[in-house]
Design a protein around this motif. Structure first.
Motif, PDB file in Angstrom:
ATOM      1  N   LEU A  86      57.562 -93.403 -26.558  1.00 41.84           N
ATOM      2  CA  LEU A  86      56.296 -93.139 -25.884  1.00 41.84           C
ATOM      3  C   LEU A  86      55.191 -92.863 -26.890  1.00 41.84           C
ATOM      4  O   LEU A  86      54.047 -93.320 -26.715  1.00 41.84           O
ATOM      5  N   SER A  87      55.498 -92.133 -27.951  1.00 35.80           N
ATOM      6  CA  SER A  87      54.486 -91.827 -28.967  1.00 35.80           C
ATOM      7  C   SER A  87      53.970 -93.102 -29.629  1.00 35.80           C
ATOM      8  O   SER A  87      52.762 -93.263 -29.836  1.00 35.80           O
ATOM      9  N   VAL A  88      54.881 -94.025 -29.944  1.00 31.68           N
ATOM     10  CA  VAL A  88      54.472 -95.302 -30.552  1.00 31.68           C
ATOM     11  C   VAL A  88      53.595 -96.095 -29.583  1.00 31.68           C
ATOM     12  O   VAL A  88      52.586 -96.697 -29.985  1.00 31.68           O
ATOM     13  N   SER A  89      53.953 -96.103 -28.303  1.00 31.13           N
ATOM     14  CA  SER A  89      53.168 -96.840 -27.300  1.00 31.13           C
ATOM     15  C   SER A  89      51.764 -96.258 -27.168  1.00 31.13           C
ATOM     16  O   SER A  89      50.784 -97.006 -27.012  1.00 31.13           O
ATOM     17  N   ILE A  90      51.648 -94.938 -27.234  1.00 32.22           N
ATOM     18  CA  ILE A  90      50.324 -94.305 -27.138  1.00 32.22           C
ATOM     19  C   ILE A  90      49.459 -94.684 -28.333  1.00 32.22           C
ATOM     20  O   ILE A  90      48.262 -94.963 -28.191  1.00 32.22           O
ATOM     21  N   ILE A  91      50.059 -94.727 -29.522  1.00 33.73           N
ATOM     22  CA  ILE A  91      49.315 -95.117 -30.717  1.00 33.73           C
ATOM     23  C   ILE A  91      48.804 -96.550 -30.590  1.00 33.73           C
ATOM     24  O   ILE A  91      47.642 -96.852 -30.902  1.00 33.73           O
ATOM     25  N   ILE A  92      49.671 -97.466 -30.115  1.00 33.93           N
ATOM     26  CA  ILE A  92      49.258 -98.861 -29.927  1.00 33.93           C
ATOM     27  C   ILE A  92      48.148 -98.954 -28.889  1.00 33.93           C
ATOM     28  O   ILE A  92      47.177 -99.709 -29.055  1.00 33.93           O
ATOM     29  N   GLU A  93      48.257 -98.176 -27.818  1.00 34.74           N
ATOM     30  CA  GLU A  93      47.233 -98.188 -26.768  1.00 34.74           C
ATOM     31  C   GLU A  93      45.889 -97.719 -27.313  1.00 34.74           C
ATOM     32  O   GLU A  93      44.838 -98.304 -27.002  1.00 34.74           O
ATOM     33  N   MET A  94      45.895 -96.689 -28.147  1.00 39.62           N
ATOM     34  CA  MET A  94      44.645 -96.180 -28.708  1.00 39.62           C
ATOM     35  C   MET A  94      44.039 -97.174 -29.695  1.00 39.62           C
ATOM     36  O   MET A  94      42.814 -97.344 -29.733  1.00 39.62           O
ATOM     37  N   ILE A  95      44.883 -97.849 -30.470  1.00 43.17           N
ATOM     38  CA  ILE A  95      44.371 -98.830 -31.435  1.00 43.17           C
ATOM     39  C   ILE A  95      43.735-100.009 -30.712  1.00 43.17           C
ATOM     40  O   ILE A  95      42.620-100.444 -31.054  1.00 43.17           O
TER      41      ILE A  95
END
Length: 325
Positions: free
Chosen positions: A232-241
């Motif tokens: 989930l943390s990786v997905s949030i980072i990709i979403e913000m980028i």
């Protein structure tokens, strides 16, 4: 091929349906395991009594709420995407400026599912850290910020002017802080849970180091990834980028964020239901490890079942007595 809002919406529905199917499978499997485990532990009690016990389990209740939210969001996504492809005169405008009731409700459901998932991750952090309220104080404050920005962003999307998009309307003032609060909560919990698991499984500091034999390094690594909800943390980072660079791929990531949060939570649920994870019982602490007068070591039997002692020099195994403290 250039990524457009239309193509991102199409692939989000296709890949999102696969994610939803995986999530639903894990949800059903984890609940079945939970119910069977509780039934075995409670013996021959009535179904009503077992149901009351089941509904008092936070992981089960949280799983049911997340399942309802993600399922409702997937149904709306199917309806909305189908309508956009079949009935919209301008597909790109339809998917770029989601100022329509179905899109507003979808965003609200995604925010709600992520919010509940973060609650359960903080709950896991609290359990893993032996019910320490000091540890969860900071993520609880970030969780309140996530709640406020989630509600504000959903409301702003509903009142934005026609023609505004997620990247140009006032909603951008809510999307960015919401992502920050979500990321801070998950990174904080991810880091502390991963650290706690490494300390628990690799040893306790002191004159003697207690090592728990729980499998090879790969299984420990996977356990850390699952327990800390790193996916989930990786997905949030990709979403913000993708949002910061105004990429249409953001629709794909945002649409699947709810299902990914549910998958992360259900993976933890499966581990807990199988008994492979830290349960609701407090873990063994150094204060409960006692050296007896005869040189033997007493530890809680329910916490450690297969251990060895490393004295830091010649690595000789010591004699250990398991006690139920």
């Amino acid at each position: 091929m250039a990524v457009t809002a239309t193509s991102a919406a199409f692939f989000e529905l296709v890949i999102g349906s696969l994610f939803y199917g995986l999530f639903l499978t894990l949800a059903i499997f984890s609940n079945m395991l939970y119910i069977q485990r509780i039934g075995r532990s409670q013996g021959t009690r009535s179904r009503r009594t077992l149901m009351r016990i089941i509904l008092r389990k936070p992981m089960i209740v949280g799983g049911l709420l997340i399942t309802l939210l993600i399922s409702a969001r997937w149904v709306l996504d199917v309806i909305d995407t189908t309508h956009g492809f079949l009935n919209s005169s301008d597909r790109e405008l339809y998917f770029t400026a989601p100022l329509r009731p179905r899109a507003v409700v979808e965003l609200g459901l995604i925010s709600a599912s992520v919010f509940i998932c973060d609650i359960m991750i903080i709950y896991r952090l609290w359990i893993v850290w032996n019910r320490s309220f000091v540890v969860v104080l900071f993520p609880m404050l970030a969780l309140l910020g996530l709640l406020a920005t989630g509600i504000g962003g959903t409301y702003q999307l509903a009142v934005d002017r026609p023609g505004d998009s997620m990247f140009t309307g006032k909603i951008k003032d809510w999307i960015a802080p919401e992502g920050v609060f979500n990321l801070v909560t998950n990174l904080y919990a991810t880091g502390l849970i991963a650290y706690r698991i490494c300390v628990t499984k690799c040893g306790l500091s002191g004159a003697a180091i207690i090592r728990v034999k729980t499998g090879n390094d790969l299984s420990r690594f996977l356990a850390t990834i699952v327990e800390s909800s790193a996916l989930l943390s990786v997905s949030i980072i990709i979403e913000m980028i993708t949002y910061s660079i105004k990429s249409p791929f953001h629709w794909f990531v945002l649409g699947n964020l709810g299902s990914i949060s549910g998958i992360s939570f259900m993976l933890i649920n499966v581990r807990v239901a199988l008994g492979w994870s830290q349960s609701d019982e407090p873990i063994v602490s150094a204060s409960k490890i006692v050296f007896n007068a005869d040189g033997t070591l007493s530890v809680p039997a329910r916490a450690l079942t297969d251990i060895e002692v490393d004295n830091g020099t010649d690595r000789e195994a010591g004699k250990i007595t398991l006690t139920d403290v």
